[in-house]
Design an enzyme around this catalytic site. Structure first.
Site, PDB file in Angstrom:
ATOM      1  CB  CYS A 122      -0.806  -0.201   1.186  1.00  0.00           C
ATOM      2  SG  CYS A 122      -1.880   1.537   1.575  1.00  0.00           S
ATOM      3  CB  CYS A 165       1.227   1.249   4.312  1.00  0.00           C
ATOM      4  SG  CYS A 165      -0.671   0.707   5.031  1.00  0.00           S
ATOM      5  CG  HIS A 196      -4.279  -0.524   5.146  1.00  0.00           C
ATOM      6  ND1 HIS A 196      -3.848   0.095   4.001  1.00  0.00           N
ATOM      7  CD2 HIS A 196      -5.436  -1.118   4.675  1.00  0.00           C
ATOM      8  CE1 HIS A 196      -4.698  -0.266   2.759  1.00  0.00           C
ATOM      9  NE2 HIS A 196      -5.544  -0.957   3.175  1.00  0.00           N
ATOM     10  CG  ASN A 214     -12.942  10.649  -4.118  1.00  0.00           C
ATOM     11  OD1 ASN A 214     -14.110  11.392  -4.486  1.00  0.00           O
ATOM     12  ND2 ASN A 214     -11.720  11.052  -4.496  1.00  0.00           N
ATOM     13  CG  HIS A 249      -6.655   9.381   0.466  1.00  0.00           C
ATOM     14  ND1 HIS A 249      -6.826   7.932  -0.029  1.00  0.00           N
ATOM     15  CD2 HIS A 249      -7.134  10.035  -0.587  1.00  0.00           C
ATOM     16  CE1 HIS A 249      -7.426   7.892  -1.099  1.00  0.00           C
ATOM     17  NE2 HIS A 249      -7.385   9.163  -1.817  1.00  0.00           N
ATOM     18  CG  HIS A 255      -9.025  14.333  -1.755  1.00  0.00           C
ATOM     19  ND1 HIS A 255      -7.904  14.296  -2.626  1.00  0.00           N
ATOM     20  CD2 HIS A 255      -9.528  13.029  -1.644  1.00  0.00           C
ATOM     21  CE1 HIS A 255      -7.828  13.154  -3.319  1.00  0.00           C
ATOM     22  NE2 HIS A 255      -8.644  12.651  -2.831  1.00  0.00           N
TER      23      HIS A 255
HETATM   24  P1  5GP Z   1      -8.085   9.181  -4.627  1.00  0.00           P
HETATM   25  O1  5GP Z   1      -8.363   9.025  -6.240  1.00  0.00           O
HETATM   26  O2  5GP Z   1      -8.229   7.651  -4.012  1.00  0.00           O
HETATM   27  O3  5GP Z   1      -9.293   9.740  -3.684  1.00  0.00           O
HETATM   28  O4  5GP Z   1      -7.044  10.290  -4.445  1.00  0.00           O
HETATM   29  C1  5GP Z   1      -5.629   9.688  -4.429  1.00  0.00           C
HETATM   30  C2  5GP Z   1      -4.886  10.740  -4.237  1.00  0.00           C
HETATM   31  O5  5GP Z   1      -3.542  10.429  -4.343  1.00  0.00           O
HETATM   32  C3  5GP Z   1      -4.663  11.499  -5.775  1.00  0.00           C
HETATM   33  O6  5GP Z   1      -5.083  12.905  -5.496  1.00  0.00           O
HETATM   34  C4  5GP Z   1      -3.179  11.673  -6.284  1.00  0.00           C
HETATM   35  O7  5GP Z   1      -2.755  12.496  -6.909  1.00  0.00           O
HETATM   36  C5  5GP Z   1      -2.478  11.215  -4.778  1.00  0.00           C
HETATM   37  N1  5GP Z   1      -1.265  10.290  -4.733  1.00  0.00           N
HETATM   38  C6  5GP Z   1      -1.133   9.024  -5.388  1.00  0.00           C
HETATM   39  N2  5GP Z   1      -0.007   8.665  -5.153  1.00  0.00           N
HETATM   40  C7  5GP Z   1       0.594   9.593  -4.620  1.00  0.00           C
HETATM   41  C8  5GP Z   1       1.994   9.644  -3.974  1.00  0.00           C
HETATM   42  O8  5GP Z   1       3.003   8.794  -4.106  1.00  0.00           O
HETATM   43  N3  5GP Z   1       2.283  10.778  -3.173  1.00  0.00           N
HETATM   44  C9  5GP Z   1       1.554  11.698  -2.997  1.00  0.00           C
HETATM   45  N4  5GP Z   1       1.897  12.747  -2.122  1.00  0.00           N
HETATM   46  N5  5GP Z   1       0.037  11.722  -3.456  1.00  0.00           N
HETATM   47  C10 5GP Z   1      -0.029  10.525  -3.981  1.00  0.00           C
HETATM   48 ZN    ZN Z   2      -2.269   1.323   3.708  1.00  0.00          ZN
END
Ligand code: 5GP
Ligand code: ZN
Length: 113
Positions: free
Chosen positions: A4, A7, A46, A86, A99, A101
């Site tokens: 992950c 994680c 997690h 989301n 997470h 946003h």
């Molecule tokens: P989701 O689409 O799951 O709601 O959002 C995932 C978010 O994680 C996206 O906005 C993406 O840009 C961010 N993200 C994905 N991989 C990484 C990473 O390795 N580092 C950081 N800082 N953000 C990430």
């Molecule tokens: Zn995780």
């Protein structure tokens, strides 16, 4: 969870731009910002999404929102923000580690919800 990405970020295995850290959570800059300011609040433990976090560790969820409230001005959200999490396929969740946003730093154009 071994494979992950969040994680690994929470454990410092993958680097990130950390804005905040405590024993339960981190707040990092999103790698692909969708607004002038775009951060992610991530619990260290997690859980796949907010429903699992809420069922299994409601105190962590409460803690996360309490930190968001305390830090919002410092993070640049004095004039407001959008808070999004989301969930699953239809919610277009791409990283399966809950997470939250945090978006703002400017007037956001599109409004959903
Ligand atoms: P989701 O689409 O799951 O709601 O959002 C995932 C978010 O994680 C996206 O906005 C993406 O840009 C961010 N993200 C994905 N991989 C990484 C990473 O390795 N580092 C950081 N800082 N953000 C990430
Ligand atoms: Zn995780």
């Amino acid at each position: 969870m071994n494979d992950c990405i969040f994680c690994k970020i929470a454990n410092g295995i993958i680097p990130s731009q950390k804005m905040y850290e405590d024993e339960k959570m981190i707040i990092i800059k999103d790698i692909n910002p969708q607004a002038k300011l775009h951060y992610l609040a991530i619990p260290k433990e997690h859980f796949c999404d907010i429903t699992e976090l809420s069922k299994n560790s409601p105190e962590t969820l409460t803690h996360m929102f309490s930190v968001i409230a305390d830090k919002k001005d410092e993070l640049g959200f004095k004039d407001g923000m959008r808070v999004i999490t989301n969930v699953g396929e239809n919610g277009c969740q791409s990283v399966k580690h809950i997470h939250i946003h945090l978006l703002g730093g400017e007037k956001l154009s599109e409004k959903m919800g």
